[in-house]
Scaffold this motif. Structure first.
Motif, PDB file in Angstrom:
ATOM      1  N   MET A  64       0.836  -1.199   0.000  1.00 27.35           N
ATOM      2  CA  MET A  64       0.000   0.000   0.000  1.00 27.35           C
ATOM      3  C   MET A  64       0.873   1.252   0.000  1.00 27.35           C
ATOM      4  N   ALA A  65       1.887   1.271   0.870  1.00 31.23           N
ATOM      5  CA  ALA A  65       2.750   2.443   0.965  1.00 31.23           C
ATOM      6  C   ALA A  65       3.550   2.649  -0.319  1.00 31.23           C
ATOM      7  N   LYS A  66       4.112   1.581  -0.864  1.00 33.98           N
ATOM      8  CA  LYS A  66       4.939   1.700  -2.058  1.00 33.98           C
ATOM      9  C   LYS A  66       4.121   2.150  -3.267  1.00 33.98           C
ATOM     10  N   THR A  67       2.909   1.599  -3.419  1.00 34.16           N
ATOM     11  CA  THR A  67       2.084   1.987  -4.558  1.00 34.16           C
ATOM     12  C   THR A  67       1.561   3.411  -4.400  1.00 34.16           C
ATOM     13  N   GLY A  68       1.174   3.781  -3.180  1.00 35.01           N
ATOM     14  CA  GLY A  68       0.760   5.153  -2.945  1.00 35.01           C
ATOM     15  C   GLY A  68       1.869   6.138  -3.269  1.00 35.01           C
ATOM     16  N   LEU A  69       3.090   5.826  -2.834  1.00 35.76           N
ATOM     17  CA  LEU A  69       4.223   6.699  -3.108  1.00 35.76           C
ATOM     18  C   LEU A  69       4.502   6.786  -4.605  1.00 35.76           C
ATOM     19  N   ALA A  70       4.454   5.650  -5.295  1.00 37.81           N
ATOM     20  CA  ALA A  70       4.719   5.656  -6.733  1.00 37.81           C
ATOM     21  C   ALA A  70       3.721   6.533  -7.477  1.00 37.81           C
ATOM     22  N   LEU A  71       2.446   6.391  -7.162  1.00 38.84           N
ATOM     23  CA  LEU A  71       1.434   7.168  -7.865  1.00 38.84           C
ATOM     24  C   LEU A  71       1.554   8.652  -7.523  1.00 38.84           C
ATOM     25  N   ALA A  72       1.858   8.965  -6.257  1.00 37.67           N
ATOM     26  CA  ALA A  72       2.055  10.365  -5.867  1.00 37.67           C
ATOM     27  C   ALA A  72       3.258  10.963  -6.586  1.00 37.67           C
ATOM     28  N   ALA A  73       4.348  10.208  -6.651  1.00 39.13           N
ATOM     29  CA  ALA A  73       5.544  10.711  -7.330  1.00 39.13           C
ATOM     30  C   ALA A  73       5.259  10.954  -8.805  1.00 39.13           C
ATOM     31  N   MET A  74       4.546  10.047  -9.438  1.00 37.65           N
ATOM     32  CA  MET A  74       4.208  10.222 -10.849  1.00 37.65           C
ATOM     33  C   MET A  74       3.367  11.476 -11.069  1.00 37.65           C
ATOM     34  N   LYS A  75       2.436  11.731 -10.147  1.00 37.95           N
ATOM     35  CA  LYS A  75       1.554  12.897 -10.322  1.00 37.95           C
ATOM     36  C   LYS A  75       2.335  14.202 -10.331  1.00 37.95           C
ATOM     37  N   HIS A  76       3.451  14.281  -9.621  1.00 39.01           N
ATOM     38  CA  HIS A  76       4.265  15.492  -9.624  1.00 39.01           C
ATOM     39  C   HIS A  76       4.742  15.864 -11.036  1.00 39.01           C
ATOM     40  N   GLY A  77       4.763  14.905 -11.932  1.00 38.73           N
ATOM     41  CA  GLY A  77       5.202  15.158 -13.300  1.00 38.73           C
ATOM     42  C   GLY A  77       4.084  15.348 -14.288  1.00 38.73           C
ATOM     43  N   VAL A  78       2.840  15.427 -13.813  1.00 47.48           N
ATOM     44  CA  VAL A  78       1.675  15.520 -14.686  1.00 47.48           C
ATOM     45  C   VAL A  78       0.934  16.823 -14.409  1.00 47.48           C
ATOM     46  N   PRO A  79       0.696  17.663 -15.422  1.00 49.18           N
ATOM     47  CA  PRO A  79      -0.054  18.899 -15.190  1.00 49.18           C
ATOM     48  C   PRO A  79      -1.530  18.619 -14.926  1.00 49.18           C
ATOM     49  N   GLY A  80      -2.175  19.526 -14.208  1.00 44.72           N
ATOM     50  CA  GLY A  80      -3.580  19.341 -13.854  1.00 44.72           C
ATOM     51  C   GLY A  80      -3.721  18.771 -12.465  1.00 44.72           C
ATOM     52  N   ASP A  81      -4.972  18.488 -12.075  1.00 48.45           N
ATOM     53  CA  ASP A  81      -5.261  18.019 -10.720  1.00 48.45           C
ATOM     54  C   ASP A  81      -5.217  16.511 -10.572  1.00 48.45           C
ATOM     55  N   SER A  82      -5.427  15.775 -11.651  1.00 47.31           N
ATOM     56  CA  SER A  82      -5.561  14.316 -11.543  1.00 47.31           C
ATOM     57  C   SER A  82      -4.534  13.622 -12.416  1.00 47.31           C
ATOM     58  N   ILE A  83      -4.387  12.328 -12.164  1.00 48.65           N
ATOM     59  CA  ILE A  83      -3.482  11.502 -12.961  1.00 48.65           C
ATOM     60  C   ILE A  83      -4.233  10.270 -13.425  1.00 48.65           C
ATOM     61  N   GLY A  84      -4.064   9.952 -14.692  1.00 50.76           N
ATOM     62  CA  GLY A  84      -4.654   8.745 -15.252  1.00 50.76           C
ATOM     63  C   GLY A  84      -3.569   7.927 -15.925  1.00 50.76           C
ATOM     64  N   VAL A  85      -3.111   6.880 -15.270  1.00 49.17           N
ATOM     65  CA  VAL A  85      -2.067   6.022 -15.829  1.00 49.17           C
ATOM     66  C   VAL A  85      -2.558   4.585 -15.851  1.00 49.17           C
ATOM     67  N   THR A  86      -1.968   3.781 -16.696  1.00 53.93           N
ATOM     68  CA  THR A  86      -2.353   2.383 -16.800  1.00 53.93           C
ATOM     69  C   THR A  86      -1.640   1.551 -15.739  1.00 53.93           C
ATOM     70  N   ARG A  87      -2.112   0.318 -15.592  1.00 52.66           N
ATOM     71  CA  ARG A  87      -1.431  -0.606 -14.674  1.00 52.66           C
ATOM     72  C   ARG A  87       0.024  -0.801 -15.096  1.00 52.66           C
ATOM     73  N   ASN A  88       0.257  -0.912 -16.395  1.00 52.68           N
ATOM     74  CA  ASN A  88       1.621  -1.113 -16.862  1.00 52.68           C
ATOM     75  C   ASN A  88       2.487   0.094 -16.536  1.00 52.68           C
ATOM     76  N   ASP A  89       1.937   1.309 -16.702  1.00 58.50           N
ATOM     77  CA  ASP A  89       2.682   2.511 -16.334  1.00 58.50           C
ATOM     78  C   ASP A  89       3.094   2.470 -14.865  1.00 58.50           C
ATOM     79  N   LEU A  90       2.155   2.058 -14.023  1.00 58.46           N
ATOM     80  CA  LEU A  90       2.419   2.026 -12.583  1.00 58.46           C
ATOM     81  C   LEU A  90       3.448   0.962 -12.234  1.00 58.46           C
ATOM     82  N   GLU A  91       3.282  -0.222 -12.796  1.00 61.14           N
ATOM     83  CA  GLU A  91       4.164  -1.337 -12.423  1.00 61.14           C
ATOM     84  C   GLU A  91       5.593  -1.124 -12.922  1.00 61.14           C
ATOM     85  N   THR A  92       5.764  -0.382 -14.011  1.00 64.04           N
ATOM     86  CA  THR A  92       7.107  -0.193 -14.570  1.00 64.04           C
ATOM     87  C   THR A  92       7.741   1.121 -14.147  1.00 64.04           C
ATOM     88  N   PHE A  93       7.036   1.914 -13.326  1.00 61.42           N
ATOM     89  CA  PHE A  93       7.566   3.212 -12.923  1.00 61.42           C
ATOM     90  C   PHE A  93       8.752   3.044 -11.999  1.00 61.42           C
TER      91      PHE A  93
END
Length: 345
Positions: free
Chosen positions: A307-336
């Motif tokens: 839970m902690a690792k996936t939450g951190l990964a998604l939060a870190a990815m959002k820092h690189g995405v403009p706007g309020d939300s992030i929409g990434v695929t499972r593959n994007d998340l697993e390979t980040f």
């Protein structure tokens, strides 16, 4: 709380309840007072979680109230594009809430200016929503402290949603999302109100400062010890609480931060190492991305570590995405890779 049983095949939807907003932003380095152009983005803490989960192939339903006009259609369109179920969005008279975000630029930090008073959502009552139908077959209700911060009507909206979830035996996730500017705008008692609402939650997205506000207690330890002390105090106060998830942010500058994540269970906990995030494209919505990552793994019966690792990964990815939300695929998340990676070809 035992998770609700459903005869429906596949994952059961997360119901996200809260206000949707439009965000208007000048170009970085341009003060709002002198801006000639504003970029539009769709916002709202709960909607951000819905978008992230739906993009990761976990079904999500949005429950909110919006006017019937082009601005609302812009907001709904973004949800639908991500795959969020929008059939429980009520539309009628009123306005959509706005907020203006001046992005950080060099040594100048970002700034938010709200224009959301009297929105369709803020003027709604619990009876405006078909919570019973929206929660049918749901795996979780997700809401945040932003809704009760809107005023007396917002408090009743949060109470109504929570009561409906309890009646449907649907677990509740509450994200503290403390907004001092909203609470200070009316004769509020945030500690009493939030303590009541968190008392019904099974998952709390919040750190030791949020728990200190709720309990009126200062925790004496440092770092992880203080966070565990706060978590144990919260578990002792709120019998329904099963999971507390939080982040720790260290700011080197407005465009370079270090971030770690933590998940506390009643009998165990896990804290990640820090990752350095630079340059930051857009920090808004990173907490909602973190919440979505934690919830995704909780729904999958994963460990506190996952839970902690996936939450951190998604939060870190959002820092690189403009706007309020992030929409990434499972593959994007697993390979980040939080340490950075080369161009994928």
């Amino acid at each position: 709380m035992a998770r609700a049983v459903s005869t429906e095949p596949g994952p059961r939807p997360v119901v996200c309840f809260g206000e949707m907003l439009l965000r208007l932003s000048p170009r970085p380095g341009t003060p709002l007072a002198s801006a000639n152009y504003l970029e539009v983005a769709v916002g709202g803490a709960e909607a951000n979680v819905a978008v992230a989960l739906a993009s990761l192939d976990w079904p999500a339903r949005m429950v909110t109230a919006l006017p019937d006009n082009p601005l609302a259609r812009r907001a709904i369109g973004q949800l639908r594009f991500a795959g969020v179920d929008c059939k429980f969005i009520e539309q009628g008279e009123g306005r959509i809430g706005l907020y203006f975000f001046e992005p950080p630029s060099g040594p100048i930090g970002g700034r938010v200016t709200y224009d959301r008073a009297g929105s369709s959502f803020a003027e709604s009552s619990p009876e405006s929503f078909d919570f019973k139908a929206a929660l049918k077959g749901a795996s979780l209700l997700h809401l945040s402290g932003i809704t009760p911060a809107l005023g007396h009507a917002g408090v009743e909206l949060a109470r109504g949603a929570i009561a409906a979830a309890n009646n449907a035996e649907v677990p509740i996730c509450f994200d503290g999302n403390y907004r001092a500017n909203l609470w200070d705008a009316w004769d509020s008692d945030p500690r009493a109100i939030l303590t009541e609402l968190v008392g019904e939650a099974h998952i709390l997205i919040g750190n030791h400062r949020d728990i200190s506000l709720l309990l009126g207690t200062t925790f004496s330890g440092d770092g992880p010890d203080r966070r565990r002390e706060a978590a144990e105090a919260a578990f002792g106060t709120f019998p329904k609480l099963e999971v507390i998830a939080s982040t720790a942010r260290h700011m080197e500058s407005a465009t370079a931060n270090r971030l770690a994540a933590r998940v506390d269970l009643r009998e165990s906990h896990w804290q990640t190492d820090e990752v350095r995030i630079a340059p930051i494209v857009d920090r808004i919505g990173t907490g909602d991305a973190f919440a979505a990552g934690v919830l995704l793994r909780w729904l999958e019966d994963a460990s506190a570590q996952d839970m902690a690792k996936t939450g951190l990964a998604l939060a870190a990815m959002k820092h690189g995405v403009p706007g309020d939300s992030i929409g990434v695929t499972r593959n994007d998340l697993e390979t980040f890779d939080p340490a950075g990676s080369d161009v994928s070809r």
